[in-house]
Design a protein around this motif. Structure first.
Motif, PDB file in Angstrom:
ATOM      1  N   ILE A  46       7.530 -21.214 -49.925  1.00 46.47           N
ATOM      2  CA  ILE A  46       8.278 -21.499 -48.700  1.00 46.47           C
ATOM      3  C   ILE A  46       9.158 -20.298 -48.368  1.00 46.47           C
ATOM      4  CG2 ILE A  46       9.905 -23.068 -47.575  1.00 46.47           C
ATOM      5  CD1 ILE A  46       7.252 -24.352 -48.256  1.00 46.47           C
ATOM      6  N   VAL A  47       9.160 -19.880 -47.110  1.00 46.56           N
ATOM      7  CA  VAL A  47       9.974 -18.734 -46.677  1.00 46.56           C
ATOM      8  C   VAL A  47      10.768 -19.147 -45.428  1.00 46.56           C
ATOM      9  CG1 VAL A  47       8.404 -17.011 -47.623  1.00 46.56           C
ATOM     10  CG2 VAL A  47       8.077 -17.833 -45.289  1.00 46.56           C
ATOM     11  N   TYR A  48      11.844 -18.401 -45.180  1.00 42.54           N
ATOM     12  CA  TYR A  48      12.659 -18.642 -43.984  1.00 42.54           C
ATOM     13  C   TYR A  48      12.277 -17.624 -42.919  1.00 42.54           C
ATOM     14  CZ  TYR A  48      16.564 -19.183 -40.789  1.00 42.54           C
ATOM     15  OH  TYR A  48      17.317 -19.400 -39.668  1.00 42.54           O
ATOM     16  N   ILE A  49      11.871 -18.117 -41.748  1.00 41.06           N
ATOM     17  CA  ILE A  49      11.478 -17.263 -40.632  1.00 41.06           C
ATOM     18  C   ILE A  49      12.216 -17.750 -39.382  1.00 41.06           C
ATOM     19  CG2 ILE A  49       9.575 -16.479 -39.176  1.00 41.06           C
ATOM     20  CD1 ILE A  49       7.712 -16.813 -41.534  1.00 41.06           C
ATOM     21  N   PHE A  50      13.040 -16.878 -38.831  1.00 45.31           N
ATOM     22  CA  PHE A  50      13.766 -17.220 -37.601  1.00 45.31           C
ATOM     23  C   PHE A  50      12.803 -17.202 -36.426  1.00 45.31           C
ATOM     24  CE2 PHE A  50      16.145 -16.039 -33.814  1.00 45.31           C
ATOM     25  CZ  PHE A  50      17.185 -16.966 -33.847  1.00 45.31           C
ATOM     26  N   PRO A  51      12.836 -18.135 -35.518  1.00 40.13           N
ATOM     27  CA  PRO A  51      13.734 -19.291 -35.425  1.00 40.13           C
ATOM     28  C   PRO A  51      13.112 -20.582 -35.961  1.00 40.13           C
ATOM     29  CG  PRO A  51      12.601 -19.029 -33.340  1.00 40.13           C
ATOM     30  CD  PRO A  51      12.021 -17.982 -34.280  1.00 40.13           C
ATOM     31  N   PHE A  52      12.030 -20.461 -36.726  1.00 41.80           N
ATOM     32  CA  PHE A  52      11.305 -21.652 -37.163  1.00 41.80           C
ATOM     33  C   PHE A  52      11.967 -22.336 -38.351  1.00 41.80           C
ATOM     34  CE2 PHE A  52       8.268 -18.526 -35.485  1.00 41.80           C
ATOM     35  CZ  PHE A  52       7.846 -19.217 -34.367  1.00 41.80           C
ATOM     36  N   GLY A  53      12.806 -21.598 -39.092  1.00 44.74           N
ATOM     37  CA  GLY A  53      13.430 -22.163 -40.285  1.00 44.74           C
ATOM     38  C   GLY A  53      12.545 -21.981 -41.508  1.00 44.74           C
ATOM     39  N   HIS A  54      12.609 -22.917 -42.418  1.00 41.53           N
ATOM     40  CA  HIS A  54      11.824 -22.834 -43.651  1.00 41.53           C
ATOM     41  C   HIS A  54      10.414 -23.366 -43.393  1.00 41.53           C
ATOM     42  CE1 HIS A  54      15.946 -22.592 -45.226  1.00 41.53           C
ATOM     43  NE2 HIS A  54      15.404 -21.885 -46.208  1.00 41.53           N
ATOM     44  N   VAL A  55       9.438 -22.513 -43.604  1.00 49.88           N
ATOM     45  CA  VAL A  55       8.046 -22.874 -43.347  1.00 49.88           C
ATOM     46  C   VAL A  55       7.197 -22.411 -44.523  1.00 49.88           C
ATOM     47  CG1 VAL A  55       8.291 -22.752 -40.843  1.00 49.88           C
ATOM     48  CG2 VAL A  55       7.621 -20.707 -42.117  1.00 49.88           C
ATOM     49  N   SER A  56       5.974 -22.935 -44.574  1.00 45.37           N
ATOM     50  CA  SER A  56       5.015 -22.511 -45.591  1.00 45.37           C
ATOM     51  C   SER A  56       4.553 -21.095 -45.285  1.00 45.37           C
ATOM     52  CB  SER A  56       3.822 -23.468 -45.621  1.00 45.37           C
ATOM     53  OG  SER A  56       2.762 -22.918 -46.379  1.00 45.37           O
ATOM     54  N   ALA A  57       4.697 -20.216 -46.254  1.00 44.38           N
ATOM     55  CA  ALA A  57       4.275 -18.831 -46.050  1.00 44.38           C
ATOM     56  C   ALA A  57       2.776 -18.749 -45.795  1.00 44.38           C
ATOM     57  CB  ALA A  57       4.649 -17.988 -47.276  1.00 44.38           C
ATOM     58  N   LEU A  58       2.001 -19.597 -46.470  1.00 44.16           N
ATOM     59  CA  LEU A  58       0.553 -19.569 -46.296  1.00 44.16           C
ATOM     60  C   LEU A  58       0.158 -20.029 -44.897  1.00 44.16           C
ATOM     61  CD1 LEU A  58      -2.268 -19.184 -47.489  1.00 44.16           C
ATOM     62  CD2 LEU A  58      -2.174 -21.538 -48.297  1.00 44.16           C
ATOM     63  N   ASN A  59       0.694 -21.169 -44.462  1.00 38.99           N
ATOM     64  CA  ASN A  59       0.324 -21.688 -43.143  1.00 38.99           C
ATOM     65  C   ASN A  59       0.753 -20.737 -42.022  1.00 38.99           C
ATOM     66  OD1 ASN A  59      -0.707 -23.904 -44.402  1.00 38.99           O
ATOM     67  ND2 ASN A  59       0.990 -25.265 -43.908  1.00 38.99           N
ATOM     68  N   PHE A  60       1.976 -20.197 -42.142  1.00 40.42           N
ATOM     69  CA  PHE A  60       2.477 -19.304 -41.095  1.00 40.42           C
ATOM     70  C   PHE A  60       1.635 -18.035 -41.012  1.00 40.42           C
ATOM     71  CE2 PHE A  60       5.193 -15.946 -39.436  1.00 40.42           C
ATOM     72  CZ  PHE A  60       5.707 -16.543 -38.286  1.00 40.42           C
ATOM     73  N   SER A  61       1.323 -17.447 -42.163  1.00 41.17           N
ATOM     74  CA  SER A  61       0.559 -16.202 -42.158  1.00 41.17           C
ATOM     75  C   SER A  61      -0.867 -16.428 -41.683  1.00 41.17           C
ATOM     76  CB  SER A  61       0.562 -15.581 -43.558  1.00 41.17           C
ATOM     77  OG  SER A  61      -0.035 -16.461 -44.509  1.00 41.17           O
ATOM     78  N   LEU A  62      -1.468 -17.554 -42.070  1.00 41.66           N
ATOM     79  CA  LEU A  62      -2.837 -17.831 -41.619  1.00 41.66           C
ATOM     80  C   LEU A  62      -2.865 -18.052 -40.109  1.00 41.66           C
ATOM     81  CD1 LEU A  62      -4.276 -20.204 -44.386  1.00 41.66           C
ATOM     82  CD2 LEU A  62      -4.578 -17.748 -44.125  1.00 41.66           C
ATOM     83  N   GLY A  63      -1.891 -18.802 -39.585  1.00 41.62           N
ATOM     84  CA  GLY A  63      -1.856 -19.028 -38.147  1.00 41.62           C
ATOM     85  C   GLY A  63      -1.632 -17.748 -37.364  1.00 41.62           C
ATOM     86  N   LEU A  64      -0.726 -16.897 -37.868  1.00 44.69           N
ATOM     87  CA  LEU A  64      -0.413 -15.652 -37.163  1.00 44.69           C
ATOM     88  C   LEU A  64      -1.599 -14.699 -37.163  1.00 44.69           C
ATOM     89  CD1 LEU A  64       1.746 -13.944 -35.745  1.00 44.69           C
ATOM     90  CD2 LEU A  64       2.440 -13.093 -38.000  1.00 44.69           C
ATOM     91  N   THR A  65      -2.223 -14.500 -38.312  1.00 49.57           N
ATOM     92  CA  THR A  65      -3.331 -13.540 -38.406  1.00 49.57           C
ATOM     93  C   THR A  65      -4.568 -14.035 -37.676  1.00 49.57           C
ATOM     94  OG1 THR A  65      -3.881 -14.508 -40.570  1.00 49.57           O
ATOM     95  CG2 THR A  65      -2.525 -12.507 -40.556  1.00 49.57           C
ATOM     96  N   LEU A  66      -4.833 -15.343 -37.725  1.00 49.58           N
ATOM     97  CA  LEU A  66      -5.987 -15.864 -36.993  1.00 49.58           C
ATOM     98  C   LEU A  66      -5.756 -15.754 -35.486  1.00 49.58           C
ATOM     99  CD1 LEU A  66      -8.737 -17.206 -37.167  1.00 49.58           C
ATOM    100  CD2 LEU A  66      -7.595 -19.426 -37.200  1.00 49.58           C
ATOM    101  N   ALA A  67      -4.506 -15.958 -35.048  1.00 46.01           N
ATOM    102  CA  ALA A  67      -4.189 -15.791 -33.627  1.00 46.01           C
ATOM    103  C   ALA A  67      -4.429 -14.352 -33.183  1.00 46.01           C
ATOM    104  CB  ALA A  67      -2.740 -16.198 -33.370  1.00 46.01           C
ATOM    105  N   VAL A  68      -4.040 -13.388 -34.012  1.00 42.01           N
ATOM    106  CA  VAL A  68      -4.270 -11.974 -33.687  1.00 42.01           C
ATOM    107  C   VAL A  68      -5.768 -11.687 -33.595  1.00 42.01           C
ATOM    108  CG1 VAL A  68      -4.025  -9.618 -34.548  1.00 42.01           C
ATOM    109  CG2 VAL A  68      -2.077 -11.183 -34.649  1.00 42.01           C
ATOM    110  N   ALA A  69      -6.543 -12.252 -34.540  1.00 43.50           N
ATOM    111  CA  ALA A  69      -7.983 -12.006 -34.551  1.00 43.50           C
ATOM    112  C   ALA A  69      -8.655 -12.562 -33.296  1.00 43.50           C
ATOM    113  CB  ALA A  69      -8.601 -12.625 -35.803  1.00 43.50           C
ATOM    114  N   LEU A  70      -8.316 -13.781 -32.927  1.00 45.18           N
ATOM    115  CA  LEU A  70      -8.933 -14.387 -31.742  1.00 45.18           C
ATOM    116  C   LEU A  70      -8.407 -13.764 -30.448  1.00 45.18           C
ATOM    117  CD1 LEU A  70      -8.886 -18.139 -32.834  1.00 45.18           C
ATOM    118  CD2 LEU A  70     -10.799 -16.538 -32.908  1.00 45.18           C
ATOM    119  N   LEU A  71      -7.095 -13.456 -30.429  1.00 43.54           N
ATOM    120  CA  LEU A  71      -6.511 -12.848 -29.236  1.00 43.54           C
ATOM    121  C   LEU A  71      -7.096 -11.472 -28.976  1.00 43.54           C
ATOM    122  CD1 LEU A  71      -4.357 -13.486 -27.078  1.00 43.54           C
ATOM    123  CD2 LEU A  71      -2.739 -12.177 -28.449  1.00 43.54           C
ATOM    124  N   GLY A  72      -7.363 -10.709 -30.037  1.00 42.19           N
ATOM    125  CA  GLY A  72      -7.938  -9.378 -29.875  1.00 42.19           C
ATOM    126  C   GLY A  72      -9.290  -9.426 -29.187  1.00 42.19           C
TER     127      GLY A  72
END
Length: 353
Positions: A85-111
Protein backbone atom coordinates in the motif's frame (compact mmCIF):
# COMPACT_ATOMS: atom_id res chain seq x y z
CA UNK A 1 -65.19 36.31 -33.58
CA UNK A 2 -68.56 34.60 -33.09
CA UNK A 3 -71.96 36.34 -33.37
CA UNK A 4 -75.12 35.37 -31.53
CA UNK A 5 -76.17 32.95 -34.29
CA UNK A 6 -72.96 30.97 -33.95
CA UNK A 7 -71.30 32.07 -37.21
CA UNK A 8 -67.55 32.65 -37.18
CA UNK A 9 -65.41 35.34 -38.75
CA UNK A 10 -61.72 34.77 -39.38
CA UNK A 11 -59.93 37.61 -37.64
CA UNK A 12 -56.68 36.72 -39.38
CA UNK A 13 -57.97 38.43 -42.50
CA UNK A 14 -57.29 41.84 -40.89
CA UNK A 15 -53.81 40.91 -39.57
CA UNK A 16 -50.68 41.70 -41.56
CA UNK A 17 -48.74 38.69 -42.82
CA UNK A 18 -45.80 37.88 -40.58
CA UNK A 19 -43.91 36.44 -43.53
CA UNK A 20 -44.88 38.90 -46.14
CA UNK A 21 -41.53 40.66 -46.13
CA UNK A 22 -39.68 37.42 -46.83
CA UNK A 23 -42.07 35.73 -49.23
CA UNK A 24 -40.00 36.77 -52.20
CA UNK A 25 -36.83 35.33 -50.66
CA UNK A 26 -38.61 32.05 -49.94
CA UNK A 27 -39.55 31.76 -53.58
CA UNK A 28 -36.06 32.60 -54.83
CA UNK A 29 -34.13 30.42 -52.30
CA UNK A 30 -35.29 26.85 -51.72
CA UNK A 31 -34.57 26.04 -48.02
CA UNK A 32 -34.40 22.34 -48.89
CA UNK A 33 -31.93 22.67 -51.72
CA UNK A 34 -28.69 20.69 -51.52
CA UNK A 35 -26.01 23.15 -50.38
CA UNK A 36 -23.24 20.92 -51.69
CA UNK A 37 -19.81 20.45 -50.14
CA UNK A 38 -17.60 23.38 -49.16
CA UNK A 39 -14.32 23.77 -51.06
CA UNK A 40 -11.64 21.39 -49.86
CA UNK A 41 -9.05 23.03 -47.61
CA UNK A 42 -5.59 21.52 -47.73
CA UNK A 43 -3.79 20.88 -44.49
CA UNK A 44 -0.24 21.93 -43.84
CA UNK A 45 0.92 18.32 -44.05
CA UNK A 46 -0.61 18.02 -47.54
CA UNK A 47 1.62 20.72 -48.98
CA UNK A 48 4.66 20.64 -46.68
CA UNK A 49 6.59 17.36 -46.56
CA UNK A 50 8.58 18.63 -43.57
CA UNK A 51 5.36 19.03 -41.59
CA UNK A 52 4.26 15.57 -42.75
CA UNK A 53 7.53 14.07 -41.49
CA UNK A 54 7.00 15.82 -38.16
CA UNK A 55 3.52 14.31 -37.84
CA UNK A 56 4.93 10.93 -38.77
CA UNK A 57 7.46 11.20 -35.94
CA UNK A 58 4.71 12.24 -33.51
CA UNK A 59 2.58 9.21 -34.43
CA UNK A 60 5.57 6.89 -34.17
CA UNK A 61 6.42 8.42 -30.79
CA UNK A 62 2.90 7.75 -29.50
CA UNK A 63 3.05 4.13 -30.68
CA UNK A 64 6.46 3.81 -29.02
CA UNK A 65 5.00 5.27 -25.82
CA UNK A 66 2.31 2.57 -26.00
CA UNK A 67 4.98 -0.12 -26.24
CA UNK A 68 6.79 1.30 -23.22
CA UNK A 69 3.49 1.40 -21.33
CA UNK A 70 2.88 -2.29 -21.99
CA UNK A 71 6.40 -3.20 -20.92
CA UNK A 72 5.95 -1.11 -17.75
CA UNK A 73 2.63 -2.87 -17.10
CA UNK A 74 4.32 -6.26 -17.14
CA UNK A 75 7.21 -4.98 -15.01
CA UNK A 76 4.83 -3.54 -12.37
CA UNK A 77 2.94 -6.83 -12.25
CA UNK A 78 6.19 -8.60 -11.38
CA UNK A 79 7.70 -5.94 -9.08
CA UNK A 80 4.84 -4.90 -6.78
CA UNK A 81 3.46 -7.40 -4.25
CA UNK A 82 -0.31 -7.68 -3.89
CA UNK A 83 -0.37 -6.32 -0.34
CA UNK A 84 1.85 -3.24 -0.87
CA UNK A 85 0.00 0.00 0.00
CA UNK A 86 1.35 3.45 -0.93
CA UNK A 87 0.15 7.03 -0.44
CA UNK A 88 -0.54 8.91 -3.68
CA UNK A 89 -1.99 12.42 -3.65
CA UNK A 90 -4.90 13.06 -4.05
CA UNK A 91 -6.10 9.45 -3.97
CA UNK A 92 -4.75 8.66 -0.50
CA UNK A 93 -3.62 5.16 0.41
CA UNK A 94 -4.03 2.81 -2.54
CA UNK A 95 -2.70 -0.54 -3.71
CA UNK A 96 0.61 0.01 -5.46
CA UNK A 97 -0.09 -2.91 -7.79
CA UNK A 98 -3.57 -1.79 -8.84
CA UNK A 99 -2.53 1.85 -9.30
CA UNK A 100 0.55 1.00 -11.36
CA UNK A 101 -1.31 -1.51 -13.53
CA UNK A 102 -4.11 0.96 -14.22
CA UNK A 103 -1.70 3.79 -15.02
CA UNK A 104 0.58 1.80 -17.33
CA UNK A 105 -2.29 0.10 -19.16
CA UNK A 106 -3.92 3.51 -19.69
CA UNK A 107 -0.67 4.80 -21.21
CA UNK A 108 -0.45 1.75 -23.48
CA UNK A 109 -4.01 2.07 -24.78
CA UNK A 110 -3.91 5.87 -24.95
CA UNK A 111 -0.72 5.76 -27.03
CA UNK A 112 -2.36 3.60 -29.67
CA UNK A 113 -5.60 5.59 -29.65
CA UNK A 114 -4.08 9.08 -29.82
CA UNK A 115 -1.49 7.90 -32.35
CA UNK A 116 -4.18 6.50 -34.66
CA UNK A 117 -6.30 9.68 -34.37
CA UNK A 118 -3.33 11.98 -35.05
CA UNK A 119 -2.34 9.83 -38.02
CA UNK A 120 -5.84 10.07 -39.47
CA UNK A 121 -6.18 13.83 -38.89
CA UNK A 122 -2.81 14.89 -40.24
CA UNK A 123 -1.56 12.32 -42.77
CA UNK A 124 -4.47 10.27 -44.11
CA UNK A 125 -6.61 11.74 -46.87
CA UNK A 126 -9.42 13.96 -45.52
CA UNK A 127 -11.10 14.84 -48.79
CA UNK A 128 -14.85 14.11 -48.62
CA UNK A 129 -16.29 12.00 -51.45
CA UNK A 130 -19.97 11.94 -52.31
CA UNK A 131 -21.38 8.50 -53.00
CA UNK A 132 -24.96 8.34 -54.26
CA UNK A 133 -27.30 5.80 -52.77
CA UNK A 134 -27.32 2.52 -54.57
CA UNK A 135 -29.15 -0.76 -54.52
CA UNK A 136 -28.44 -3.15 -51.66
CA UNK A 137 -27.03 -5.82 -53.93
CA UNK A 138 -23.58 -5.10 -55.31
CA UNK A 139 -22.78 -5.71 -58.95
CA UNK A 140 -19.34 -6.33 -60.38
CA UNK A 141 -18.86 -2.66 -61.20
CA UNK A 142 -19.62 -1.63 -57.62
CA UNK A 143 -17.30 -4.26 -56.17
CA UNK A 144 -14.54 -3.13 -58.46
CA UNK A 145 -15.22 0.47 -57.42
CA UNK A 146 -14.93 -0.47 -53.73
CA UNK A 147 -11.72 -2.32 -54.42
CA UNK A 148 -10.27 0.70 -56.14
CA UNK A 149 -11.38 2.92 -53.26
CA UNK A 150 -9.62 0.57 -50.84
CA UNK A 151 -6.45 0.70 -52.91
CA UNK A 152 -6.67 4.48 -53.15
CA UNK A 153 -7.29 4.83 -49.41
CA UNK A 154 -4.35 2.59 -48.58
CA UNK A 155 -2.12 4.59 -50.91
CA UNK A 156 -3.28 7.95 -49.57
CA UNK A 157 -2.86 6.84 -45.95
CA UNK A 158 0.83 6.33 -46.59
CA UNK A 159 0.70 2.96 -44.83
CA UNK A 160 3.03 1.34 -47.32
CA UNK A 161 5.30 4.35 -47.71
CA UNK A 162 5.66 5.45 -44.08
CA UNK A 163 7.55 2.48 -42.68
CA UNK A 164 8.31 4.13 -39.34
CA UNK A 165 4.61 4.51 -38.52
CA UNK A 166 3.80 1.02 -39.78
CA UNK A 167 6.56 -0.62 -37.77
CA UNK A 168 5.82 1.16 -34.50
CA UNK A 169 2.06 0.56 -34.89
CA UNK A 170 2.68 -3.16 -35.36
CA UNK A 171 4.85 -3.15 -32.25
CA UNK A 172 2.30 -1.31 -30.12
CA UNK A 173 -0.61 -3.50 -31.21
CA UNK A 174 1.43 -6.68 -30.75
CA UNK A 175 2.51 -5.79 -27.21
CA UNK A 176 -0.81 -4.54 -25.80
CA UNK A 177 -2.45 -8.02 -25.79
CA UNK A 178 0.40 -9.22 -23.57
CA UNK A 179 -1.13 -7.14 -20.77
CA UNK A 180 -4.24 -9.34 -20.88
CA UNK A 181 -2.17 -12.51 -21.01
CA UNK A 182 -0.19 -11.45 -17.95
CA UNK A 183 -3.42 -10.77 -16.05
CA UNK A 184 -4.26 -14.48 -16.35
CA UNK A 185 -1.58 -14.96 -13.69
CA UNK A 186 -4.05 -13.51 -11.16
CA UNK A 187 -6.41 -16.43 -11.64
CA UNK A 188 -4.47 -18.06 -8.82
CA UNK A 189 -1.07 -19.41 -7.85
CA UNK A 190 0.52 -21.89 -10.21
CA UNK A 191 -0.14 -25.41 -8.89
CA UNK A 192 3.32 -26.66 -9.91
CA UNK A 193 3.44 -30.18 -8.37
CA UNK A 194 1.31 -29.36 -5.31
CA UNK A 195 -1.54 -31.52 -6.56
CA UNK A 196 0.74 -34.56 -6.48
CA UNK A 197 1.75 -34.22 -2.83
CA UNK A 198 0.11 -33.94 0.59
CA UNK A 199 1.43 -33.47 4.14
CA UNK A 200 1.68 -37.21 4.61
CA UNK A 201 5.24 -38.49 4.83
CA UNK A 202 7.10 -41.41 6.32
CA UNK A 203 6.73 -41.43 10.10
CA UNK A 204 3.81 -38.96 10.25
CA UNK A 205 1.48 -39.98 13.08
CA UNK A 206 -2.23 -40.35 12.31
CA UNK A 207 -4.16 -37.90 14.50
CA UNK A 208 -7.83 -38.50 15.27
CA UNK A 209 -9.68 -35.49 13.77
CA UNK A 210 -12.25 -35.52 16.60
CA UNK A 211 -9.99 -35.97 19.66
CA UNK A 212 -6.73 -34.49 18.28
CA UNK A 213 -4.91 -37.47 19.78
CA UNK A 214 -2.72 -40.06 18.06
CA UNK A 215 -4.58 -43.08 16.75
CA UNK A 216 -3.62 -46.48 18.12
CA UNK A 217 -4.68 -49.81 16.61
CA UNK A 218 -6.83 -50.63 19.64
CA UNK A 219 -8.79 -47.38 19.04
CA UNK A 220 -10.09 -48.68 15.71
CA UNK A 221 -12.66 -51.44 16.05
CA UNK A 222 -14.10 -53.60 13.28
CA UNK A 223 -16.96 -51.83 11.52
CA UNK A 224 -16.03 -48.33 12.69
CA UNK A 225 -15.15 -45.34 10.53
CA UNK A 226 -12.59 -42.88 11.86
CA UNK A 227 -11.25 -39.69 10.30
CA UNK A 228 -7.61 -38.71 10.66
CA UNK A 229 -5.21 -35.94 9.72
CA UNK A 230 -1.40 -35.59 9.69
CA UNK A 231 0.53 -34.83 12.85
CA UNK A 232 1.32 -31.10 13.20
CA UNK A 233 -1.66 -29.82 11.19
CA UNK A 234 -3.77 -27.40 13.27
CA UNK A 235 -7.05 -25.66 12.50
CA UNK A 236 -5.38 -22.37 13.41
CA UNK A 237 -2.90 -22.76 10.55
CA UNK A 238 -3.36 -20.25 7.75
CA UNK A 239 -3.37 -22.96 5.09
CA UNK A 240 -5.35 -25.51 7.10
CA UNK A 241 -8.24 -25.71 4.60
CA UNK A 242 -5.87 -26.17 1.67
CA UNK A 243 -3.92 -28.92 3.40
CA UNK A 244 -6.83 -30.84 4.90
CA UNK A 245 -8.55 -30.82 1.51
CA UNK A 246 -5.76 -33.10 0.29
CA UNK A 247 -4.70 -34.94 3.46
CA UNK A 248 -8.08 -35.88 5.00
CA UNK A 249 -8.06 -39.61 5.76
CA UNK A 250 -10.63 -42.38 6.35
CA UNK A 251 -9.63 -45.22 8.70
CA UNK A 252 -11.61 -48.46 8.80
CA UNK A 253 -10.90 -51.86 10.27
CA UNK A 254 -11.91 -54.92 8.30
CA UNK A 255 -11.55 -58.58 9.06
CA UNK A 256 -8.40 -59.71 7.21
CA UNK A 257 -10.37 -62.43 5.42
CA UNK A 258 -12.79 -59.80 4.04
CA UNK A 259 -10.06 -57.88 2.22
CA UNK A 260 -10.10 -58.88 -1.44
CA UNK A 261 -7.18 -56.78 -2.72
CA UNK A 262 -3.78 -58.21 -1.83
CA UNK A 263 -1.96 -54.88 -1.96
CA UNK A 264 -4.60 -53.30 0.26
CA UNK A 265 -3.91 -55.91 2.93
CA UNK A 266 -0.15 -55.35 2.68
CA UNK A 267 -0.53 -51.57 2.99
CA UNK A 268 -2.69 -51.86 6.09
CA UNK A 269 -2.05 -53.07 9.63
CA UNK A 270 -3.99 -55.99 11.06
CA UNK A 271 -7.01 -55.17 8.90
CA UNK A 272 -6.78 -51.42 9.50
CA UNK A 273 -6.69 -49.60 6.16
CA UNK A 274 -6.45 -45.89 5.35
CA UNK A 275 -7.95 -44.25 2.27
CA UNK A 276 -8.32 -40.65 1.11
CA UNK A 277 -11.55 -39.06 2.26
CA UNK A 278 -11.76 -36.90 -0.87
CA UNK A 279 -14.07 -38.20 -3.59
CA UNK A 280 -12.41 -38.66 -6.97
CA UNK A 281 -15.38 -37.13 -8.77
CA UNK A 282 -15.49 -33.45 -7.72
CA UNK A 283 -13.71 -33.55 -4.36
CA UNK A 284 -16.58 -33.85 -1.89
CA UNK A 285 -15.73 -35.30 1.56
CA UNK A 286 -16.93 -38.90 1.93
CA UNK A 287 -18.60 -39.74 5.22
CA UNK A 288 -21.23 -42.48 4.73
CA UNK A 289 -20.06 -46.02 5.54
CA UNK A 290 -22.01 -49.27 5.18
CA UNK A 291 -20.58 -51.67 7.74
CA UNK A 292 -21.99 -54.86 6.24
CA UNK A 293 -20.91 -54.23 2.63
CA UNK A 294 -17.75 -52.22 3.39
CA UNK A 295 -18.97 -49.57 0.95
CA UNK A 296 -18.52 -45.84 1.39
CA UNK A 297 -20.88 -43.40 -0.30
CA UNK A 298 -20.19 -39.83 -1.41
CA UNK A 299 -23.19 -37.68 -0.36
CA UNK A 300 -22.81 -35.27 -3.29
CA UNK A 301 -23.36 -37.50 -6.33
CA UNK A 302 -23.65 -40.99 -4.81
CA UNK A 303 -20.33 -42.36 -6.04
CA UNK A 304 -19.79 -45.63 -4.16
CA UNK A 305 -16.45 -47.26 -3.36
CA UNK A 306 -15.69 -50.76 -2.07
CA UNK A 307 -13.14 -50.44 0.76
CA UNK A 308 -12.61 -54.19 0.82
CA UNK A 309 -11.44 -54.18 -2.80
CA UNK A 310 -8.95 -51.34 -3.09
CA UNK A 311 -11.71 -48.68 -2.83
CA UNK A 312 -12.66 -49.29 -6.45
CA UNK A 313 -15.68 -47.48 -7.90
CA UNK A 314 -18.78 -49.70 -8.02
CA UNK A 315 -21.37 -46.98 -8.72
CA UNK A 316 -21.61 -43.32 -9.67
CA UNK A 317 -19.66 -40.78 -11.71
CA UNK A 318 -16.27 -41.08 -9.94
CA UNK A 319 -13.53 -41.95 -12.39
CA UNK A 320 -11.00 -43.85 -10.32
CA UNK A 321 -10.57 -45.50 -6.88
CA UNK A 322 -9.79 -43.68 -3.67
CA UNK A 323 -6.02 -43.50 -3.12
CA UNK A 324 -4.75 -45.67 -0.26
CA UNK A 325 -2.17 -44.54 2.31
CA UNK A 326 0.34 -47.13 3.46
CA UNK A 327 0.40 -47.31 7.28
CA UNK A 328 2.12 -49.16 10.10
CA UNK A 329 2.78 -48.79 13.84
CA UNK A 330 5.74 -46.94 15.40
CA UNK A 331 7.63 -47.71 18.58
CA UNK A 332 5.08 -45.81 20.68
CA UNK A 333 2.26 -47.99 19.40
CA UNK A 334 0.72 -45.22 17.28
CA UNK A 335 -0.44 -45.60 13.71
CA UNK A 336 1.93 -43.83 11.31
CA UNK A 337 2.18 -43.27 7.56
CA UNK A 338 4.94 -44.96 5.60
CA UNK A 339 4.94 -42.25 2.93
CA UNK A 340 2.63 -40.10 0.87
CA UNK A 341 -0.22 -41.28 -1.35
CA UNK A 342 1.07 -43.12 -4.40
CA UNK A 343 -1.25 -41.13 -6.70
CA UNK A 344 -2.80 -37.65 -6.47
CA UNK A 345 -5.95 -37.43 -4.37
CA UNK A 346 -9.28 -36.00 -5.44
CA UNK A 347 -10.65 -35.42 -8.96
CA UNK A 348 -8.62 -36.10 -12.06
CA UNK A 349 -6.87 -33.21 -13.83
CA UNK A 350 -5.37 -33.00 -17.28
CA UNK A 351 -1.73 -32.99 -16.12
CA UNK A 352 -2.26 -36.25 -14.28
CA UNK A 353 -0.56 -39.18 -15.97
Amino acid sequence: MSDEFGSHKDVSENLPSAHGAHSGDAVQHDPFANPGLPPHEYRRQDIDEKAAKHSERVVAGLFTLSMLGTIAFIACFVIFPVDKIVYIFPFGHVSALNFSLGLTLAVALLGIGVGAVHWARTLMSDEEIVDERHRADADDELRENIRQQWITGARESGFGRRKLIRTTMYGAMALVPLAGVVLLRDLGPLPEDKLFHTLWAKGKVLINSNTNKPLRPEDVVVGSLTFAQPEGLQESDEDFQQQIAKAALMIVRLKPEDIKDKREAQWGHEGIVAFSKICTHVGCPISLYEQQTHHVLCPCHQSTFDLSDGARVIFGPAGHPLPQLRISVNGDGNLVALGDFAVPVGPAFWERS
